[in-house]
Design a protein around this motif. Sequence first.
Motif, short mmCIF file in Angstrom:
data_model
loop_
_atom_site.label_atom_id
_atom_site.label_comp_id
_atom_site.label_asym_id
_atom_site.label_seq_id
_atom_site.Cartn_x
_atom_site.Cartn_y
_atom_site.Cartn_z
N LEU A 1 7.83 4.92 71.69
CA LEU A 1 6.51 5.42 71.28
C LEU A 1 5.41 4.68 72.02
CD1 LEU A 1 4.82 7.24 69.42
CD2 LEU A 1 4.95 5.44 67.71
N ALA A 2 5.58 3.38 72.19
CA ALA A 2 4.57 2.60 72.93
C ALA A 2 4.47 3.06 74.37
CB ALA A 2 4.91 1.11 72.87
N SER A 3 5.59 3.38 75.00
CA SER A 3 5.54 3.86 76.38
C SER A 3 4.89 5.23 76.48
CB SER A 3 6.94 3.88 77.00
OG SER A 3 7.77 4.79 76.32
N ALA A 4 5.08 6.08 75.48
CA ALA A 4 4.42 7.38 75.47
C ALA A 4 2.91 7.23 75.30
CB ALA A 4 4.99 8.26 74.36
N VAL A 5 2.49 6.28 74.47
CA VAL A 5 1.06 6.04 74.28
C VAL A 5 0.45 5.46 75.55
CG1 VAL A 5 -0.63 4.69 72.99
CG2 VAL A 5 1.20 5.85 71.79
N ILE A 6 1.14 4.51 76.19
CA ILE A 6 0.64 3.93 77.45
C ILE A 6 0.53 5.01 78.52
CG2 ILE A 6 1.22 2.36 79.34
CD1 ILE A 6 2.30 0.43 77.23
N ALA A 7 1.52 5.88 78.60
CA ALA A 7 1.46 6.98 79.57
C ALA A 7 0.28 7.90 79.28
CB ALA A 7 2.77 7.77 79.56
N SER A 8 0.01 8.16 78.01
CA SER A 8 -1.10 9.04 77.65
C SER A 8 -2.45 8.40 77.97
CB SER A 8 -1.05 9.38 76.17
OG SER A 8 0.16 10.01 75.86
N LEU A 9 -2.52 7.08 77.87
CA LEU A 9 -3.77 6.39 78.15
C LEU A 9 -3.97 6.14 79.64
CD1 LEU A 9 -3.69 3.74 75.28
CD2 LEU A 9 -5.21 5.71 75.47
N THR A 10 -2.91 6.20 80.42
CA THR A 10 -2.99 5.81 81.82
C THR A 10 -2.90 6.99 82.78
OG1 THR A 10 -1.89 3.75 81.20
CG2 THR A 10 -2.01 4.25 83.53
N PHE A 11 -1.95 7.89 82.55
CA PHE A 11 -1.70 8.98 83.50
C PHE A 11 -2.54 10.21 83.20
CE2 PHE A 11 2.79 7.10 83.54
CZ PHE A 11 2.46 6.21 84.52
N ARG A 12 -2.51 11.13 84.14
CA ARG A 12 -3.09 12.45 83.91
C ARG A 12 -2.17 13.20 82.95
NH1 ARG A 12 -4.08 13.08 90.11
NH2 ARG A 12 -6.18 12.20 90.23
N MET A 13 -2.72 14.26 82.35
CA MET A 13 -1.95 15.00 81.34
C MET A 13 -0.68 15.60 81.93
SD MET A 13 -2.95 18.08 78.73
CE MET A 13 -4.28 17.26 77.94
N PHE B 1 0.55 -2.85 87.46
CA PHE B 1 1.21 -1.75 88.14
C PHE B 1 0.56 -0.39 87.87
CE2 PHE B 1 4.46 -4.97 87.21
CZ PHE B 1 4.76 -5.33 88.52
N LEU B 2 -0.16 -0.30 86.78
CA LEU B 2 -0.76 0.97 86.39
C LEU B 2 -2.26 0.93 86.62
CD1 LEU B 2 1.09 1.53 83.03
CD2 LEU B 2 1.65 2.51 85.22
N ARG B 3 -2.76 2.01 87.06
CA ARG B 3 -4.21 2.15 87.17
C ARG B 3 -4.59 3.44 86.51
NH1 ARG B 3 -4.72 4.69 93.06
NH2 ARG B 3 -2.72 5.63 92.90
N HIS B 4 -5.83 3.56 86.18
CA HIS B 4 -6.29 4.76 85.48
C HIS B 4 -6.41 5.91 86.46
CE1 HIS B 4 -6.97 2.80 81.70
NE2 HIS B 4 -7.45 1.76 82.36
N ASN B 5 -5.61 6.95 86.23
CA ASN B 5 -5.58 8.10 87.13
C ASN B 5 -6.28 9.31 86.56
OD1 ASN B 5 -4.05 6.83 89.13
ND2 ASN B 5 -2.15 7.23 88.04
N LYS B 6 -7.19 9.11 85.65
CA LYS B 6 -7.84 10.26 85.01
C LYS B 6 -9.05 10.68 85.78
CE LYS B 6 -6.07 9.34 80.54
NZ LYS B 6 -6.27 9.13 79.17
#
Length: 127
Positions: free
Chosen positions: A2-14, A122-127
């Motif tokens: 669940l935490a990885s899904a939330v991080i993906a939602s906050l970081t990646f494009r839809m 490793f992650l940057r905001h891609n929105k």
Amino acid sequence: LLASAVIASLTFRMRWAVPAALLGGFLKDAMGVYHFGINTLFFPFLSVLIFRLSREISMVNDFVRMGVMFISVILSNIVMRLSFLALGESVISVGIFLRVLFIESVYTLLAFMVLARALKPFLRHNK
């Protein structure tokens, strides 16, 4: 997961966050004891909700992200218990449910904080 899904939602494009959440939900269903498909449907739904919420308010602050994670865990637990109730499974008492809800929320929040800090370079905001 669940935490990885939330991080993906906050970081990646839809278009990347929803499939990542779908995969996380599928893996949680495949390895879990709940009825298959509940998390597979809930994680992408939650991903879309978080993505839309991130369009309305700023998610840069870590406390806001932790709040989103905490609410996500609570919603996940409520959905699981309601699905048990709807399917006629044995229902646990309210006291036990609240204890499990609190303990699981705190542990998931701690894991989220560690995971978010570890993945931040490793992650940057891609929105």
